[in-house]
Design an enzyme around this catalytic site. Structure first.
Site, PDB file in Angstrom:
ATOM      1  N   ILE A  96       0.870  -1.171   0.000  1.00  0.00           N
ATOM      2  CA  ILE A  96       0.000   0.000   0.000  1.00  0.00           C
ATOM      3  C   ILE A  96       0.907   1.221   0.000  1.00  0.00           C
ATOM      4  CG2 ILE A  96      -1.829   1.267   1.183  1.00  0.00           C
ATOM      5  CD1 ILE A  96      -2.512  -1.415   2.618  1.00  0.00           C
ATOM      6  N   TYR A  97       0.841   2.011  -1.068  1.00  0.00           N
ATOM      7  CA  TYR A  97       1.700   3.189  -1.222  1.00  0.00           C
ATOM      8  C   TYR A  97       0.962   4.441  -0.784  1.00  0.00           C
ATOM      9  CZ  TYR A  97       5.164   0.502  -3.767  1.00  0.00           C
ATOM     10  OH  TYR A  97       6.125  -0.402  -4.102  1.00  0.00           O
ATOM     11  N   PHE A  98       1.731   5.355  -0.196  1.00  0.00           N
ATOM     12  CA  PHE A  98       1.196   6.619   0.305  1.00  0.00           C
ATOM     13  C   PHE A  98       1.965   7.783  -0.301  1.00  0.00           C
ATOM     14  CE2 PHE A  98       0.118   3.475   3.414  1.00  0.00           C
ATOM     15  CZ  PHE A  98      -1.139   3.846   3.873  1.00  0.00           C
ATOM     16  N   VAL A 120      -2.213   5.992  -2.353  1.00  0.00           N
ATOM     17  CA  VAL A 120      -2.073   6.184  -3.795  1.00  0.00           C
ATOM     18  C   VAL A 120      -2.621   4.975  -4.537  1.00  0.00           C
ATOM     19  CG1 VAL A 120      -0.412   6.530  -5.681  1.00  0.00           C
ATOM     20  CG2 VAL A 120      -0.044   7.637  -3.472  1.00  0.00           C
ATOM     21  N   ARG A 121      -2.095   3.805  -4.225  1.00  0.00           N
ATOM     22  CA  ARG A 121      -2.486   2.581  -4.923  1.00  0.00           C
ATOM     23  C   ARG A 121      -1.964   1.386  -4.140  1.00  0.00           C
ATOM     24  NH1 ARG A 121      -4.171   1.109  -9.807  1.00  0.00           N
ATOM     25  NH2 ARG A 121      -3.976   3.181 -10.697  1.00  0.00           N
TER      26      ARG A 121
END
Length: 181
Positions: free
Chosen positions: A36-38, A106-107
């Site tokens: 999980i990207y931030f 983000v995604r």
């Protein structure tokens, strides 16, 4: 730690697995990864070429969770960059903390990854949801070590495996972002 990493698009996992076996690379583990990207509330990581993620790995019945910060790339031929990683116990609570202090999701990137070891290289064959097959070769170095020799050795290993093009410096996140914008 400095992570020296190069990845390339490949045609077939089976073909590369056969080549890895021929040179004596050893299968080490297979795991599912969810990243999980931030993005930061202060700077746009897409512009600064940084990354912050929560990675959950599952191998058999074992689950591990890590927060990873990746600094900007420090050369033009690979994904060499500073990496800081820390184990945590709860991805959901960590995600909530990040969002409470202004970070935005983000995604999520999901992949099945088969690891191999060969000499001091870590090799992974990556089956990423939404992308074609990729292979990554990396070496971890101390912050004060010169990365150029390691980078050359990685490209030599790719060549030994018959891969001379298809190299990609962008992350799987960036590739998916381009694809699904």
């Amino acid at each position: 730690m400095i992570e020296v990493e190069v990845k390339a698009k490949i045609d077939s996992f089976e073909e590369i697995e056969n080549k890895l076996e021929k040179i004596g690379a050893q299968k080490s583990k297979k795991e599912f990864q969810e990243d999980i990207y931030f993005n930061s509330p202060v700077v746009d990581f897409a512009k600064t070429d940084e990354a912050l993620r929560i990675r959950t790995t599952k191998e058999n019945d074992k689950t591990n969770i890590f927060i990873t910060y990746k600094g900007p790339k420090i050369d033009s031929a690979s994904k060499t960059r500073k990496e800081i990683e820390m184990g945590i116990d709860d991805a959901e609570k960590c995600s909530q903390i990040f969002e409470e202090i202004g970070f935005k999701k983000v995604r999520t990137v999901r992949k099945n990854r088969q690891y191999y070891t060969y000499k001091n290289f870590e090799i992974s064959l990556d089956d990423i949801e939404g992308l074609e097959p990729y292979m990554e070769i990396e070496i971890g170095l101390d912050d004060n070590e010169d990365y150029s020799d390691a980078q050359n050795k990685i490209f030599e290993l790719f060549e030994k495996l018959g891969i001379t093009d298809g190299f990609e410096r962008t992350s799987y996140l960036e590739l998916l972002e381009k694809l699904y914008k």
